[in-house]
Design a protein around this motif. Structure first.
Motif, short mmCIF file in Angstrom:
data_model
loop_
_atom_site.label_atom_id
_atom_site.label_comp_id
_atom_site.label_asym_id
_atom_site.label_seq_id
_atom_site.Cartn_x
_atom_site.Cartn_y
_atom_site.Cartn_z
N TYR A 5 -58.67 -4.10 -17.93
CA TYR A 5 -59.75 -3.86 -16.98
C TYR A 5 -59.93 -2.36 -16.81
O TYR A 5 -59.01 -1.57 -17.00
N GLY A 6 -61.14 -1.96 -16.46
CA GLY A 6 -61.47 -0.56 -16.31
C GLY A 6 -61.13 -0.03 -14.93
O GLY A 6 -61.27 -0.74 -13.93
N ILE A 7 -60.66 1.23 -14.90
CA ILE A 7 -60.35 1.91 -13.65
C ILE A 7 -61.16 3.20 -13.63
O ILE A 7 -60.96 4.07 -14.48
N ASP A 8 -62.06 3.33 -12.71
CA ASP A 8 -62.86 4.56 -12.60
C ASP A 8 -62.11 5.58 -11.76
O ASP A 8 -61.42 5.24 -10.81
N GLY A 9 -62.30 6.83 -12.13
CA GLY A 9 -61.75 7.92 -11.31
C GLY A 9 -60.37 8.19 -11.62
O GLY A 9 -59.54 8.76 -11.13
N GLY A 54 -47.24 -8.92 -13.74
CA GLY A 54 -46.09 -8.27 -14.35
C GLY A 54 -46.32 -6.79 -14.59
O GLY A 54 -47.00 -6.12 -13.82
N ARG A 55 -45.76 -6.32 -15.69
CA ARG A 55 -45.83 -4.90 -16.05
C ARG A 55 -47.28 -4.48 -16.29
O ARG A 55 -48.09 -5.24 -16.80
N GLU A 56 -47.57 -3.24 -15.91
CA GLU A 56 -48.91 -2.70 -16.13
C GLU A 56 -48.81 -1.35 -16.80
O GLU A 56 -47.99 -0.52 -16.43
N ASP A 57 -49.65 -1.14 -17.80
CA ASP A 57 -49.73 0.14 -18.51
C ASP A 57 -51.11 0.74 -18.29
O ASP A 57 -52.05 0.05 -17.91
N ARG A 58 -51.23 2.03 -18.57
CA ARG A 58 -52.51 2.75 -18.45
C ARG A 58 -52.83 3.44 -19.76
O ARG A 58 -51.94 3.93 -20.45
N GLN A 59 -54.11 3.48 -20.08
CA GLN A 59 -54.62 4.29 -21.19
C GLN A 59 -55.64 5.24 -20.59
O GLN A 59 -56.62 4.80 -20.00
N TYR A 60 -55.37 6.53 -20.73
CA TYR A 60 -56.24 7.56 -20.17
C TYR A 60 -57.22 8.03 -21.23
O TYR A 60 -56.83 8.40 -22.33
N LEU A 61 -58.51 8.01 -20.90
CA LEU A 61 -59.56 8.37 -21.84
C LEU A 61 -60.37 9.53 -21.28
O LEU A 61 -60.31 9.83 -20.08
N PRO A 62 -61.17 10.18 -22.13
CA PRO A 62 -62.03 11.27 -21.64
C PRO A 62 -63.01 10.76 -20.58
O PRO A 62 -63.29 9.57 -20.49
N GLY A 63 -63.53 11.68 -19.80
CA GLY A 63 -64.50 11.32 -18.77
C GLY A 63 -63.85 10.72 -17.53
O GLY A 63 -64.49 10.00 -16.78
N ASN A 64 -62.54 10.97 -17.37
CA ASN A 64 -61.82 10.48 -16.20
C ASN A 64 -61.83 8.96 -16.10
O ASN A 64 -61.86 8.39 -15.02
#
Length: 144
Positions: free
Chosen positions: A140-144, A53-63
């Motif tokens: 889940y984590g997303i690098d980059g 379903g829907r997906e959100d993002r949380q942007y954190l320091p360190g890319n």
């Protein structure tokens, strides 16, 4: 594949393990599909459909980013005691989720957390058919 598809497919594979042997009480007979199927298309019960379903993002320091994905799970039951049968399947899925917080969804990639946001049903509106929904939230984590 994308992480969304990989996570959904990982959950499909895991939920297919609900086969009536301990600790599970219900048997899904492998009737688990990674796409939505409407109740009038189902002929073998119980049946489980899982979609991304829907997906959100949380942007954190360190890319670094968190992906927060909602996964609805639809459960179709047809039984003379459909309320109990639905409760059993929902309890089994809840147990599976509780014991698989860090689900491997791709080689070397794991979810950080899987939470149940909501459990609901049609309240017996179409007895002896019963439809239930479990809404999961996967982090889940997303690098980059």
């Amino acid at each position: 594949m994308t992480a969304r598809a990989d996570i959904k497919n990982g959950l499909v594979t895991k939920i297919k393990e609900i086969n009536g042997t301990a600790p599970y009480t219900s048997n899904l007979y492998g009737n688990v599909l990674g796409r939505l199927k409407y109740w009038d298309e189902v002929s073998d019960y119980p049946f489980v459909c899982i979609t991304a379903g829907r997906e959100d993002r949380q942007y954190l320091p360190g890319n670094f980013k968190w992906g927060i994905l909602n996964i609805p799970i639809w459960i179709y039951i047809k039984s003379s005691n459909s309320e109990e049968a639905l409760d059993n399947v929902m309890s089994d899925i809840e147990l599976l989720v509780d014991t698989n917080q860090e689900l491997e969804y791709a080689t070397g990639k794991f979810t950080e957390d899987i939470s149940i946001l909501n459990l609901s049903s049609d309240e017996g509106l179409m007895e002896p058919l019963r439809i239930g929904e479990i809404l999961l939230q996967v982090r889940y984590g997303i690098d980059g």
